[in-house]
Design a protein around this motif. Structure first.
Motif, PDB file in Angstrom:
ATOM      1  N   GLN A   1       0.842  -1.186   0.000  1.00  0.00           N
ATOM      2  CA  GLN A   1       0.000   0.000   0.000  1.00  0.00           C
ATOM      3  C   GLN A   1       0.881   1.241   0.000  1.00  0.00           C
ATOM      4  O   GLN A   1       1.915   1.266   0.673  1.00  0.00           O
ATOM      5  CB  GLN A   1      -0.911   0.036   1.236  1.00  0.00           C
ATOM      6  CG  GLN A   1      -2.078  -0.929   1.203  1.00  0.00           C
ATOM      7  CD  GLN A   1      -2.979  -0.719   2.404  1.00  0.00           C
ATOM      8  OE1 GLN A   1      -2.526  -0.733   3.541  1.00  0.00           O
ATOM      9  NE2 GLN A   1      -4.257  -0.512   2.153  1.00  0.00           N
TER      10      GLN A   1
ATOM     11  N   GLU B   1      -6.193   2.944  -7.758  1.00  0.00           N
ATOM     12  CA  GLU B   1      -6.938   3.919  -6.938  1.00  0.00           C
ATOM     13  C   GLU B   1      -8.080   4.460  -7.787  1.00  0.00           C
ATOM     14  O   GLU B   1      -7.859   4.989  -8.874  1.00  0.00           O
ATOM     15  CB  GLU B   1      -6.011   5.043  -6.485  1.00  0.00           C
ATOM     16  CG  GLU B   1      -6.635   5.976  -5.477  1.00  0.00           C
ATOM     17  CD  GLU B   1      -5.617   6.938  -4.883  1.00  0.00           C
ATOM     18  OE1 GLU B   1      -5.910   8.141  -4.848  1.00  0.00           O
ATOM     19  OE2 GLU B   1      -4.518   6.485  -4.495  1.00  0.00           O
TER      20      GLU B   1
ATOM     21  N   MET C   1      -1.458  -2.231  -8.199  1.00  0.00           N
ATOM     22  CA  MET C   1      -2.298  -1.478  -7.272  1.00  0.00           C
ATOM     23  C   MET C   1      -3.067  -0.423  -8.062  1.00  0.00           C
ATOM     24  O   MET C   1      -2.611   0.053  -9.109  1.00  0.00           O
ATOM     25  CB  MET C   1      -1.467  -0.852  -6.158  1.00  0.00           C
ATOM     26  CG  MET C   1      -0.372   0.098  -6.630  1.00  0.00           C
ATOM     27  SD  MET C   1       0.503   0.911  -5.243  1.00  0.00           S
ATOM     28  CE  MET C   1       1.101  -0.474  -4.311  1.00  0.00           C
TER      29      MET C   1
ATOM     30  N   GLN D   1      -8.797   2.108  -2.804  1.00  0.00           N
ATOM     31  CA  GLN D   1      -7.511   1.576  -3.230  1.00  0.00           C
ATOM     32  C   GLN D   1      -7.630   0.056  -3.278  1.00  0.00           C
ATOM     33  O   GLN D   1      -8.270  -0.546  -2.409  1.00  0.00           O
ATOM     34  CB  GLN D   1      -6.386   1.971  -2.272  1.00  0.00           C
ATOM     35  CG  GLN D   1      -5.942   3.411  -2.390  1.00  0.00           C
ATOM     36  CD  GLN D   1      -4.771   3.730  -1.469  1.00  0.00           C
ATOM     37  OE1 GLN D   1      -4.360   2.925  -0.647  1.00  0.00           O
ATOM     38  NE2 GLN D   1      -4.236   4.940  -1.595  1.00  0.00           N
TER      39      GLN D   1
ATOM     40  N   ALA E   1      -6.714   6.880  -0.061  1.00  0.00           N
ATOM     41  CA  ALA E   1      -7.485   7.478  -1.153  1.00  0.00           C
ATOM     42  C   ALA E   1      -8.368   8.611  -0.623  1.00  0.00           C
ATOM     43  O   ALA E   1      -8.655   8.687   0.582  1.00  0.00           O
ATOM     44  CB  ALA E   1      -8.352   6.413  -1.817  1.00  0.00           C
TER      45      ALA E   1
ATOM     46  N   ARG F   1       4.317   5.979  -7.137  1.00  0.00           N
ATOM     47  CA  ARG F   1       4.156   5.869  -5.691  1.00  0.00           C
ATOM     48  C   ARG F   1       5.475   5.351  -5.116  1.00  0.00           C
ATOM     49  O   ARG F   1       6.061   4.398  -5.648  1.00  0.00           O
ATOM     50  CB  ARG F   1       3.059   4.878  -5.289  1.00  0.00           C
ATOM     51  CG  ARG F   1       1.653   5.476  -5.306  1.00  0.00           C
ATOM     52  CD  ARG F   1       0.919   5.165  -6.593  1.00  0.00           C
ATOM     53  NE  ARG F   1      -0.483   5.576  -6.491  1.00  0.00           N
ATOM     54  CZ  ARG F   1      -0.939   6.766  -6.852  1.00  0.00           C
ATOM     55  NH1 ARG F   1      -0.119   7.679  -7.333  1.00  0.00           N
ATOM     56  NH2 ARG F   1      -2.229   7.038  -6.758  1.00  0.00           N
TER      57      ARG F   1
ATOM     58  N   GLU G   1      -5.408  -3.758  -4.520  1.00  0.00           N
ATOM     59  CA  GLU G   1      -4.129  -4.354  -4.919  1.00  0.00           C
ATOM     60  C   GLU G   1      -4.295  -5.847  -5.136  1.00  0.00           C
ATOM     61  O   GLU G   1      -5.159  -6.497  -4.546  1.00  0.00           O
ATOM     62  CB  GLU G   1      -3.052  -4.090  -3.867  1.00  0.00           C
ATOM     63  CG  GLU G   1      -3.343  -4.601  -2.459  1.00  0.00           C
ATOM     64  CD  GLU G   1      -2.878  -6.040  -2.220  1.00  0.00           C
ATOM     65  OE1 GLU G   1      -2.209  -6.608  -3.112  1.00  0.00           O
ATOM     66  OE2 GLU G   1      -3.207  -6.591  -1.162  1.00  0.00           O
TER      67      GLU G   1
END
Length: 284
Positions: free
Chosen positions: A30, A283, A281, A41, A35, A186, A43
């Protein structure tokens, strides 16, 4: 070049454990931020647990002794029987294994999310609060807590004389993550801490082919700590990112072996675990 003997032994052990192991999901996978309110979010990925020392040796030695026991050609010593029990404990605690996982997190109110994750045979429910943001503080940071429970145990491959009759395990982890993010990346990292409590019921059945048979009921229970750190990076655009994460932890386990409900010996183990992760992942 011919593979080394040690590599072949590890590969054989890992192949068995990939089908039957019960390691915890040590990855978080994460980013440091949660979010926006009422967003999600998600994954999906794969972890690989690589113990680097004690546990591999314990399982490897126990498998060798278990094969001797399965042939039933001689009586095992008490020390050899203990080696089989130690191997069974290591195999359910943290063997070399691959762990697929999928998770989803929903931000119910500003900066606070509720998350749910399934990994192999375990389910984790947690929450996370973002207390620093890149927009206001120059860095993202969040802290949370999660509780996991293993829904079922699995057979012990490679230990033909030892059966896992019952298995229970729960764990608590406290993720603390710092990082940053943008429309195409990220980056995150922080300390990793997890506590686990486990209990197993084991059934030892050595065949009586040559008069050396043995049937014995035992149990192993105890607790362990995973302490270390992790970091990850993901690249993509807006909604979907491909990421990698690396977790490095020291496992400190303290257990007690009981045979016929009588304490026999402490089964303590320590190991350093390398735990890489890859996956996607998003969002939304």
């Amino acid at each position: 070049m011919r593979p080394s003997t040690s590599f072949l032994r590890f590969a054989t052990l890992a192949a068995a454990a990939l089908c039957t192991g019960c390691p915890p999901a040590l990855s978080s996978f994460q980013p440091a931020h949660v979010a926006p309110k009422h967003h999600v979010q998600a994954e999906i990925g794969m972890d690989v647990s690589v113990p680097t020392g004690t546990i591999v040796d314990v399982i490897d030695t126990g498998i060798d002794v278990a094969k001797v026991a399965a042939e039933g050609e001689r009586e095992l010593t008490d020390a050899e029987i203990e080696q089989i029990y130690r191997a069974g404990t290591g195999a359910v605690l943290n063997p070399p294994a691959a762990t697929p996982h999928v998770g989803v997190a929903f931000t119910a109110v500003d900066n606070l999310e509720i998350n749910l994750r399934y990994a192999t045979s375990s389910l984790r429910l947690g929450t996370r609060y973002q207390f620093l943001s890149k927009e206001h503080h120059g860095v993202d940071a969040s802290v949370g807590v999660g509780v996991g429970y293993f829904l079922f145990g699995l057979p012990l491959s490679g230990l033909p004389v030892l059966n896992l009759d019952d298995f229970s395990r729960f764990q608590v982890d406290v993720p603390l993550v710092f990082g940053t993010h943008g429309t195409w990346y990220r980056v995150w990292g922080g300390p990793r801490f997890m506590y686990t409590y486990f209990g197993t019921e084991l059934n030892l059945e050595i065949p009586n082919t040559y008069g050396f048979g043995k049937i014995e009921l035992a149990s192993v229970g105890g607790h362990g700590f995973y302490v270390g750190g992790q970091g990850g990076v993901a690249v993509g655009y807006k909604y979907v990112f491909f990421g990698v994460e690396l977790t490095l932890v020291e496992l400190i386990m303290r257990g007690q072996l009981e045979v016929l409900n009588k304490p026999v010996r402490s089964l303590d183990m320590e190991d350093f675990i390398v735990y890489p992760t890859i996956g996607f992942m998003g969002e939304f």
